[in-house]
Write a protein that holds these residues in place. Structure first.
Motif, mmCIF file in Angstrom:
data_model
loop_
_atom_site.group_PDB
_atom_site.id
_atom_site.type_symbol
_atom_site.label_atom_id
_atom_site.label_comp_id
_atom_site.label_asym_id
_atom_site.label_seq_id
_atom_site.Cartn_x
_atom_site.Cartn_y
_atom_site.Cartn_z
ATOM 1 N N THR A 132 2.876 -9.124 1.084
ATOM 2 C CA THR A 132 3.754 -10.295 1.205
ATOM 3 C C THR A 132 5.071 -9.911 1.859
ATOM 4 O OG1 THR A 132 2.758 -11.389 -0.699
ATOM 5 C CG2 THR A 132 4.996 -12.070 -0.092
ATOM 6 N N ALA A 133 5.632 -8.773 1.454
ATOM 7 C CA ALA A 133 6.898 -8.317 2.044
ATOM 8 C C ALA A 133 6.747 -8.100 3.546
ATOM 9 C CB ALA A 133 7.372 -7.040 1.361
ATOM 10 N N LEU A 134 5.632 -7.530 3.958
ATOM 11 C CA LEU A 134 5.392 -7.317 5.388
ATOM 12 C C LEU A 134 5.180 -8.650 6.113
ATOM 13 C CD1 LEU A 134 3.116 -4.160 5.133
ATOM 14 C CD2 LEU A 134 5.417 -4.250 6.108
ATOM 15 N N THR A 135 4.410 -9.536 5.515
ATOM 16 C CA THR A 135 4.149 -10.848 6.116
ATOM 17 C C THR A 135 5.445 -11.632 6.305
ATOM 18 O OG1 THR A 135 1.942 -10.927 5.148
ATOM 19 C CG2 THR A 135 2.904 -13.030 5.836
ATOM 20 N N GLN A 136 6.307 -11.621 5.306
ATOM 21 C CA GLN A 136 7.578 -12.350 5.389
ATOM 22 C C GLN A 136 8.469 -11.831 6.506
ATOM 23 O OE1 GLN A 136 9.070 -11.861 1.396
ATOM 24 N NE2 GLN A 136 8.088 -13.743 0.682
ATOM 25 N N ARG A 137 8.268 -10.602 6.898
ATOM 26 C CA ARG A 137 9.065 -10.003 7.972
ATOM 27 C C ARG A 137 8.310 -9.995 9.312
ATOM 28 N NH1 ARG A 137 10.238 -8.684 3.141
ATOM 29 N NH2 ARG A 137 12.360 -8.149 2.499
ATOM 30 N N ASN A 138 7.203 -10.715 9.342
ATOM 31 C CA ASN A 138 6.380 -10.851 10.544
ATOM 32 C C ASN A 138 5.880 -9.495 11.069
ATOM 33 O OD1 ASN A 138 5.061 -12.650 12.260
ATOM 34 N ND2 ASN A 138 6.583 -12.335 13.878
ATOM 35 N N ILE A 139 5.506 -8.617 10.144
ATOM 36 C CA ILE A 139 4.981 -7.298 10.481
ATOM 37 C C ILE A 139 3.470 -7.345 10.338
ATOM 38 C CG2 ILE A 139 4.988 -4.834 9.898
ATOM 39 C CD1 ILE A 139 7.722 -5.829 10.826
ATOM 40 N N ASN A 140 2.755 -7.024 11.412
ATOM 41 C CA ASN A 140 1.302 -7.019 11.382
ATOM 42 C C ASN A 140 0.790 -5.669 10.901
ATOM 43 O OD1 ASN A 140 -1.223 -8.356 11.935
ATOM 44 N ND2 ASN A 140 -1.482 -6.854 13.583
ATOM 45 N N ILE A 141 -0.130 -5.693 9.952
ATOM 46 C CA ILE A 141 -0.739 -4.479 9.416
ATOM 47 C C ILE A 141 -1.940 -4.113 10.276
ATOM 48 C CG2 ILE A 141 -1.889 -3.437 7.436
ATOM 49 C CD1 ILE A 141 -0.335 -5.465 5.671
ATOM 50 N N ALA A 142 -1.922 -2.899 10.822
ATOM 51 C CA ALA A 142 -3.056 -2.412 11.618
ATOM 52 C C ALA A 142 -4.130 -1.827 10.707
ATOM 53 C CB ALA A 142 -2.580 -1.371 12.624
ATOM 54 N N THR A 143 -3.719 -0.982 9.761
ATOM 55 C CA THR A 143 -4.642 -0.438 8.760
ATOM 56 C C THR A 143 -3.927 -0.429 7.414
ATOM 57 O OG1 THR A 143 -4.005 1.897 8.967
ATOM 58 C CG2 THR A 143 -5.722 1.096 10.459
ATOM 59 N N ILE A 144 -4.707 -0.542 6.383
ATOM 60 C CA ILE A 144 -4.158 -0.464 5.032
ATOM 61 C C ILE A 144 -5.119 0.376 4.195
ATOM 62 C CG2 ILE A 144 -5.248 -2.596 4.245
ATOM 63 C CD1 ILE A 144 -2.642 -3.161 2.666
ATOM 64 N N GLN A 145 -4.547 1.307 3.442
ATOM 65 C CA GLN A 145 -5.356 2.182 2.611
ATOM 66 C C GLN A 145 -4.733 2.255 1.228
ATOM 67 O OE1 GLN A 145 -6.285 5.953 4.776
ATOM 68 N NE2 GLN A 145 -5.078 4.978 6.391
ATOM 69 N N LEU A 146 -5.569 2.183 0.212
ATOM 70 C CA LEU A 146 -5.120 2.273 -1.175
ATOM 71 C C LEU A 146 -5.747 3.502 -1.814
ATOM 72 C CD1 LEU A 146 -5.725 -1.460 -2.099
ATOM 73 C CD2 LEU A 146 -3.516 -0.385 -1.684
ATOM 74 N N TYR A 147 -4.936 4.256 -2.536
ATOM 75 C CA TYR A 147 -5.394 5.457 -3.207
ATOM 76 C C TYR A 147 -4.802 5.479 -4.605
ATOM 77 C CZ TYR A 147 -6.039 6.900 1.658
ATOM 78 O OH TYR A 147 -6.394 6.970 2.982
ATOM 79 N N ARG A 148 -5.503 6.069 -5.555
ATOM 80 C CA ARG A 148 -4.955 6.259 -6.897
ATOM 81 C C ARG A 148 -5.500 7.536 -7.491
ATOM 82 N NH1 ARG A 148 -8.080 1.517 -10.283
ATOM 83 N NH2 ARG A 148 -10.147 2.454 -10.179
#
Length: 190
Positions: A132-148
């Motif tokens: 949401t923070a990225l979307t609100q700043r009009n930043i397009n996500i090229a890749t997203i990775q989640l790790y834990r």
């Protein structure tokens, strides 16, 4: 990625880096990189002396790392404002790198793109807040990775983006209770 001027660096060279790193100049190149020097900087051969002049205390030694590329390094860094970073990076050839681990959590990204790295508690809502923070700043996500590390433990989200990440996103995300650390890596065009 430390987002602070390094004052302490424990540098572990693994595999062929440990065998040939000193002879090939890997050690002076790593110190030069920590000082912010570009690859064509004429001061690189003198990086050890410059580091000492600038107050960077460093130790370079051999380390045994498992499941990494033969040209790997572990950097345990401390910044002047207390930020810390434990990162394992790999030199994979052709001037390319791969980040294998951040603060003990396995990751996989190159640093070739503007990147937002968020450490958080593994619980519902973190990923949504970040995107949401990225979307609100009009930043397009090229890749997203989640790790834990484990369910309910610590997590890392790596968002490689098409545009530079504005610094205000750090403040906004840091105000969320489950967010532990926010790092912005905007690549510099050479």
């Amino acid at each position: 990625m430390l987002d602070d001027r390094p004052v302490k660096a424990d540098i572990g060279l693994s595999g062929s880096f440990a065998s040939t790193g000193k002879g090939h100049g890997t050690d002076v190149a790593i110190i030069a990189g920590l000082l912010g020097m570009k690859t064509d900087d004429e001061r690189i051969p003198h990086s050890f002396e410059i580091a000492r002049e600038q107050g960077l205390d460093f130790n370079i030694h051999e380390v045994q790392l498992k499941n990494v590329h033969p040209n790997a390094v572990q950097l345990k860094l401390e910044g002047e404002h207390g930020r810390t970073l434990d990162v394992i990076g790999e030199s994979i050839g052709g001037g390319r790198i791969n980040i294998r681990s951040i603060d003990g959590i396995t990751v996989n990204f190159s640093g070739d793109m503007d990147t937002l790295i968020v450490h958080d508690k593994d619980m519902p809502g973190s990923a949504s807040a970040i995107t949401t923070a990225l979307t609100q700043r009009n930043i397009n996500i090229a890749t997203i990775q989640l790790y834990r590390d484990v369910k309910g433990g610590k997590a890392v989200m790596v968002c490689e983006c098409d545009e530079p990440i504005p610094d205000d996103i750090r403040t906004w995300l840091s105000s969320i209770d489950q967010i532990l650390k926010v790092t912005i890596f905007n690549r510099e065009d050479d």
